[in-house]
Every structure is written in C-alpha cells, then in structure tokens.
Design a protein around this motif. Structure first.
Motif, mmCIF file in Angstrom:
data_model
loop_
_atom_site.group_PDB
_atom_site.id
_atom_site.type_symbol
_atom_site.label_atom_id
_atom_site.label_comp_id
_atom_site.label_asym_id
_atom_site.label_seq_id
_atom_site.Cartn_x
_atom_site.Cartn_y
_atom_site.Cartn_z
ATOM 1 N N ALA A 52 0.756 -1.276 -0.194
ATOM 2 C CA ALA A 52 -0.131 -0.152 0.063
ATOM 3 C C ALA A 52 0.916 1.243 -0.015
ATOM 4 O O ALA A 52 2.148 1.061 0.271
ATOM 5 N N THR A 53 0.210 2.374 -0.200
ATOM 6 C CA THR A 53 0.941 3.616 -0.338
ATOM 7 C C THR A 53 0.720 4.525 1.023
ATOM 8 O O THR A 53 1.592 5.263 1.257
ATOM 9 N N GLU A 54 -0.328 4.079 1.432
ATOM 10 C CA GLU A 54 -0.765 5.350 2.520
ATOM 11 C C GLU A 54 -1.165 4.719 3.881
ATOM 12 O O GLU A 54 -0.912 5.062 4.795
ATOM 13 N N GLN A 55 -2.001 3.618 3.923
ATOM 14 C CA GLN A 55 -2.483 2.932 5.197
ATOM 15 C C GLN A 55 -2.716 1.499 4.933
ATOM 16 O O GLN A 55 -2.910 0.872 3.821
ATOM 17 N N HIS A 410 -3.249 -11.260 16.545
ATOM 18 C CA HIS A 410 -2.757 -9.984 16.648
ATOM 19 C C HIS A 410 -3.187 -9.071 15.718
ATOM 20 O O HIS A 410 -3.526 -9.348 14.410
ATOM 21 N N ILE A 411 -2.944 -7.763 15.947
ATOM 22 C CA ILE A 411 -3.789 -6.618 14.839
ATOM 23 C C ILE A 411 -2.545 -5.739 14.648
ATOM 24 O O ILE A 411 -1.891 -5.108 15.737
ATOM 25 N N SER A 412 -2.115 -5.337 13.365
ATOM 26 C CA SER A 412 -1.111 -4.384 13.083
ATOM 27 C C SER A 412 -1.857 -3.354 12.140
ATOM 28 O O SER A 412 -2.372 -3.721 11.164
ATOM 29 N N VAL A 413 -1.814 -1.966 12.489
ATOM 30 C CA VAL A 413 -2.338 -1.181 11.601
ATOM 31 C C VAL A 413 -1.267 0.128 11.655
ATOM 32 O O VAL A 413 -0.848 0.490 12.531
ATOM 33 N N VAL A 414 -1.351 0.669 10.252
ATOM 34 C CA VAL A 414 -0.640 2.000 10.082
ATOM 35 C C VAL A 414 -1.645 3.032 9.293
ATOM 36 O O VAL A 414 -2.285 2.449 8.159
ATOM 37 N N GLY A 573 6.328 3.099 0.378
ATOM 38 C CA GLY A 573 4.877 2.919 1.088
ATOM 39 C C GLY A 573 4.963 1.901 2.230
ATOM 40 O O GLY A 573 5.831 1.880 3.120
ATOM 41 N N LEU A 574 4.221 0.992 2.104
ATOM 42 C CA LEU A 574 4.028 -0.048 3.006
ATOM 43 C C LEU A 574 3.877 -1.433 2.489
ATOM 44 O O LEU A 574 3.299 -1.469 1.470
ATOM 45 N N ALA A 575 4.377 -2.204 3.162
ATOM 46 C CA ALA A 575 4.681 -3.559 2.783
ATOM 47 C C ALA A 575 3.944 -4.131 4.180
ATOM 48 O O ALA A 575 4.384 -4.136 5.128
ATOM 49 N N GLY A 576 3.228 -5.475 3.935
ATOM 50 C CA GLY A 576 2.469 -6.107 4.785
ATOM 51 C C GLY A 576 2.644 -7.540 4.557
ATOM 52 O O GLY A 576 2.599 -8.224 3.608
ATOM 53 N N GLY A 577 2.848 -8.335 5.826
ATOM 54 C CA GLY A 577 2.827 -9.672 5.903
ATOM 55 C C GLY A 577 1.662 -10.117 6.861
ATOM 56 O O GLY A 577 1.705 -9.666 8.125
ATOM 57 N N ALA A 578 1.000 -11.410 6.405
ATOM 58 C CA ALA A 578 0.268 -12.002 7.335
ATOM 59 C C ALA A 578 0.403 -13.719 7.301
ATOM 60 O O ALA A 578 0.637 -13.885 6.291
#
Length: 589
Positions: A52-55, A410-414, A573-578
């Motif tokens: 993602a780029t923002e959130q 677990h919850i991760s948020v930006v 931006g943002l990179a996520g892993g689940a």
C-alpha cells in the motif's frame, strides 16, 4: 538515510524466500475480504501479503482486516481501525480473542513522536488466593481441569482498553466503529476453515448450552466451514456498548450475566464479583525499548515478558554476524541458545510489576547481555540454561513457565498519518474457559497463566496468584524504529510462550536478512524455551535437525502455528505480511 532495506521487487536475497513452503505468491488485491474461498481448506492463506502507499491493516481474518480498512477509508485513525478489527475478530475468530479477554496495545503518534503502551490484561478476582489451582492433596490441578469453568476466568480488560485507546487517539465516533461487527453478527458470515477446524477438534465447548446452540447443529455436530453463522446476542451486546460505552460492560445487565456465568459452572465455579468488574482499570506502562544494531525495538513491559525476552534474545545474538549466517543451522544454534538464556531469566524474574520487583534495567543492561552472550559456545549447545544475576535487582523469585495457549490474535495497523497500533489480544486457550455468556461472547481462562504452585524451593513465586494481580504474559506487540527514530516495523503474533521466538525470528528476518515482511513472517519457526530446540514440522527447518544434534541440541520437530502480522514502512509506502499458517491478510490503500 532511507530505511536500510532494498526495494521488494529487487530483493537481493530472494532465494531465502524459498526456504518456506508457506511463502505467499503475491499481494492481496485491495479490498478483497469476502468470505474465505473453499480452497483455503488447510487454514493457510495463499494470498496473505500486501502493499500500500498510505494505510494498511494486517489481521488474522479477511473480514476483520476489511472492517479495519473500511474505517481507515472513512477517515478513522489507526486506533479506530484496530477497534473495528477486534470487534469483528470476536465474531469470526471467537476461539482466539474478544470482549471476554484482555490485550496489550502499543500506539505510535507520528505527529507528537510519542509511544504509549496500554495494559488491558485481565486481573484476578479479589477472592483469589495463591492456592487457587491446588487440589485437596496440595498438588497442582490437571491443566484442563483448571481451565474449563469459572475458576480460570479473570476480569476482562479488552472493552475498557478499547474505550481508553479511543478516548486518547480515536477520530471517528465510538459508535461508528461497531457498525461492521453488528452488521456481520446480524446478517451472518461464512464460518472459516480455521474456525471449523477448531470446533471439530474441540472436546469440551459443546457442554456449554449457549455455545452448543451457537456453534453446533441440532444433532451436536460442529458447524462446518462455509455454514452461515449469525450471533444476534453478540449484536445486542455491541449495540449496547456502542450506545453506552464500556461502562455497560462493567456494570448492569452484562456484568451481572458475566458474574452469574462464572459462578454458575456446575463443577468448577469461579468467584468474580460485580465489584471486581466495576473496579477494573487499564494501566499505562512505560514501553520497554532496547537497541539492536541500528534499530530501536520497543514493546510491552511487565506483566508481559514478551519485550524483555525478545530484546534479550536480540542482545545476545547481536555479536554474531546473523546477516552472513543466513537462515540455517548455525543461525538457529545462536538463536536457540539466546532463547535458553532469555527464558531462564524470564522464569526467575518476570511477573506483575505492581506485585513483584522486576529488575528491568538489569535484564537489559548492555554489560549483562554481553556476559550472557559470552556463555554461547559456537560449537556446542549449553543444554538447559540457568538464570543470570543481573545488576540493579532486588532479589528474584522462581516462576514456572506458562501453560499452553491457542486463543490469541494480533492486529497491526498504520494509518495515512503514520500513526500505528500493534495490539495482541487474547482469551488464553482456544475458546477460553469454554463459557459463553448470554451476550454472545466467550470468557477467558487467563488465570491459568499464573503459576499453579505458589512456592518454589521455599520461595514465593513471582507469578503466583494474588487478588487483583495480572498474570504474566508472553504477548509481544512490537514497534521498531530506524536510526533516525522513524517508524519501521509493526509486528506481533499469537502462540503462547512461543510468541517470543516467533516475533524475534521475524525481526531477524527483516532486520538481518533483508526479507520483505511476508517472507520473514513465513520463514520456518525455530527456537528454544530453555528446553529442546524446536523446529517447525513441514518446513525446511526439519532438514537442520541433524546439524543441530551434532552440536549437542536435543531437537523437537513439531507444529509451530504462529499468527504473525507485520507491516514494514518503506520508502515506497507500506509492505504487509500476514502469517500464511492462518487465514490472515494484510490489505491497504
């Protein structure tokens, strides 16, 4: 200086990703959070990671992650999104967390450059005594005999924690955050493979009439994956909390029902009172932070042992060139030996700081960790480690390790302003105490995280049961900052005491091995809790057993089902892993 990690598409160590058969095949399309597809029959998500780029939101279930993202899109803060995620998780992943449990929350305020940690851990009732889990013969109760029923239920902290976080950092109206969960509870959702699998393996839950009516068919068979589940009782609870705030949980009809449910178990009643519920308070704790190479790693302090143990592991392996070693037997040897040392200290010194003196400064002292690191022989395992003698302490008391745990998430948020939440939330065992309230949520069995034996070697244990006390935890919501103090990683995991190794492994994967968060999350799990060296079954790690045994390790190859959710802030931006071992996703805009 930019964040010291290469762009994901040009990752130099891409070959490392192939070490795990769980690695995701590509980012999840934005907004994709419909009911899970039938092909996810193993409970592992084939499309967990995202960019993602923002959130961004990373959570253990797609419906919950989507609820959080919808709140972000409506202008909500990271805390607003985390609240919406938690409420939906209670509905779609009830075996793992919910209103009847507790949580630890870390919040990063980008504008104020401020880090705050809130303790929403459950507390022991006023009537609790140190011999709570001893039988008539003075011996500890069998674990499941203690778990099932009201005896194990601690005063829940999650509703008060969510409200306190919203009061400080919320943006949207409180009631708005309940909309996604209320809608799903009333309209229904498809039971996921993971929930269906948990129900199929569960042997006690059906004994509870309310749980049986919700989760089982008329003939007593657990409802299958894909079956539609509604929970109108939970919807009514949510509507009341949305209108009246958390006070509606801690007093009045909901509180009376909790007390009667706890006291009404036919064979193992508890002693929680309305005064216990009404007196619950969230505690702001000082975040526990330590340096690892060029980074600052911060987490939740006692009563959680998570941040302390993780920072001890990282501090002990720091002299080793982990980047050069890469994933394999040599790195696991160092990591496991560091784990033995950390868990030995954890067992002796960690507990609720309101009841015992925890030598935090000494446990994280640079000189002390250097001395602990010197105990590691590169050519031979030390076997069982002994607790150290950290400086600045006021005496230590032995405290046996926690029991098993499967009821955590677990919850991760930006959010788009750079604010972040890392929140680990739990009802302790899968399905908690196996007690369903009239309000449609399960109650925790958190008190079994206390030591069953109140004394060890003639000393009162740090983690013994006491009235009003919070049991020791391993939950480790984590935030990492770069050398310039910029937010870099938001991470955490369920997994009982294995949380410590799961999160530390992920940090090594990102910080030392340059892996993107999905690859780091999906690396084989490994480590030691001061017992055997544990290697995850069904992964590349199984092939490391012989080399570790040659170094003197007792090796245990077993399932190690983490549920890590990680977000990395990159120049792009943002990179996520689940974690692909579960059903989670990381999605964003």
């Amino acid at each position: 200086m930019p964040h010291p990690i290469p762009p994901w598409r040009a990752l130099a160590c891409a070959a490392l990703i192939a070490l795990s058969p769980l690695a995701a095949t590509g980012p999840l399309a934005q907004g994709a959070a419909a009911d899970l597809a039938p092909e996810v029959a193993t409970g592992r998500s084939p499309r967990a990671g995202g960019e993602a780029t923002e959130q961004m939101v990373a959570a253990a279930n797609p419906l919950a992650a989507q609820a959080g993202l919808d709140i972000l899109r409506a202008g909500g803060s990271a805390v607003d999104a985390a609240i919406a995620v938690q409420l939906v998780l209670n509905l779609v992943e009830p075996q793992s967390s919910g209103l009847g449990g507790g949580a630890f929350l870390l919040h990063w305020d980008e504008g104020r450059r401020a880090l705050v940690s809130l303790d929403g851990r459950e507390t022991a009732p006023t009537a609790a005594t140190p011999d709570r889990f001893l039988g008539p013969d003075g011996a500890p109760m069998e674990f499941m005999a203690a778990v099932v029923g009201g005896r194990s239920v601690g005063v829940p902290g999650t509703p008060r924690l969510l409200e306190e976080a919203h009061r400080r950092w919320g943006r949207l109206p409180w009631a708005r955050l309940f909309d996604p969960a209320i809608r799903l509870a009333e309209e229904g959702f498809a039971i996921s493979p993971r929930l269906a699998g948990s129900l199929a393996q569960e042997e006690v839950l059906a004994d509870d009439p309310r749980a049986r009516a919700l989760f089982y068919t008329a003939d007593g068979t657990p409802k299958a994956a894909g079956a539609r589940l509604t929970n109108p009782a939970f919807a009514a609870t949510l509507r009341r909390l949305a209108a009246e705030g958390a006070d509606a949980f801690y007093a009045g009809a909901i509180a009376r029902d909790i007390v009667s449910t706890v006291a009404g178990h036919p064979t193992n009643p508890g002693d929680m009172t309305l005064a216990d519920l009404g007196g619950y308070r969230v505690v702001e704790r000082e975040p526990v932070c330590g340096d690892y190479r060029a980074y600052r790693v911060c987490g939740m302090g006692p009563p959680s042992s998570g941040a302390v143990a993780i920072q001890q592991i990282l501090g002990v392996i720091e002299p080793a060139d982990m980047a050069a070693l890469g994933p394999g037997p040599e790195a696991v040897h160092r990591f496991a030996e560091a784990g033995r040392l950390a868990f030995a200290d954890r067992a002796r010194y960690l507990g609720d700081p309101d009841f015992v003196a925890v030598p935090l400064r000494g446990l994280l002292d640079e000189g002390y960790l250097a001395g602990r690191a010197a105990l590691i022989d590169p050519a031979r395992s030390m076997g069982e480690a002994e607790a150290g003698e950290p400086p600045f302490r006021q005496g230590g008391r032995f405290a046996p390790s926690d029991g098993p745990e499967n009821g955590t998430s677990h919850i991760s948020v930006v959010d788009r302003d750079g604010n972040a939440v890392s929140m680990t939330t739990t009802i302790e065992a899968g399905f908690g105490a196996r007690l369903m309230t009239a309000g449609g949520f399960l109650l925790n069995n958190e008190l079994t995280d206390f030591a069953f034996l109140p004394e060890e070697e003639g000393q009162p244990v740090a983690n013994r049961v006491e009235p009003g006390k919070r049991p020791r935890s391993s939950m480790a919501p984590t935030l990492v900052f770069d050398a310039h103090g910029r937010l870099y990683v938001v991470a955490g995991s369920p997994g009982g005491s294995q949380i410590i190794g799961f999160v530390a492994k992920t940090l090594v994967g990102i910080l030392d091995w340059g892996l993107d968060p999905q690859a780091a999350v999906d690396l084989p799990n490994f480590g030691s809790r001061n017992g055997p060296t544990e290697l995850e079954a069904g992964t590349e790690a199984e092939g490391w057993a012989a080399a570790l045994e040659a170094l003197g390790h007792e090796v245990s190859v077993a399932e190690m089902t983490s549920g890590i959710q990680a977000i990395v802030v990159t120049p792009e931006g943002l990179a996520g892993g689940a974690d692909s071992r579960r059903e989670g996703v990381a999605i964003g805009d």
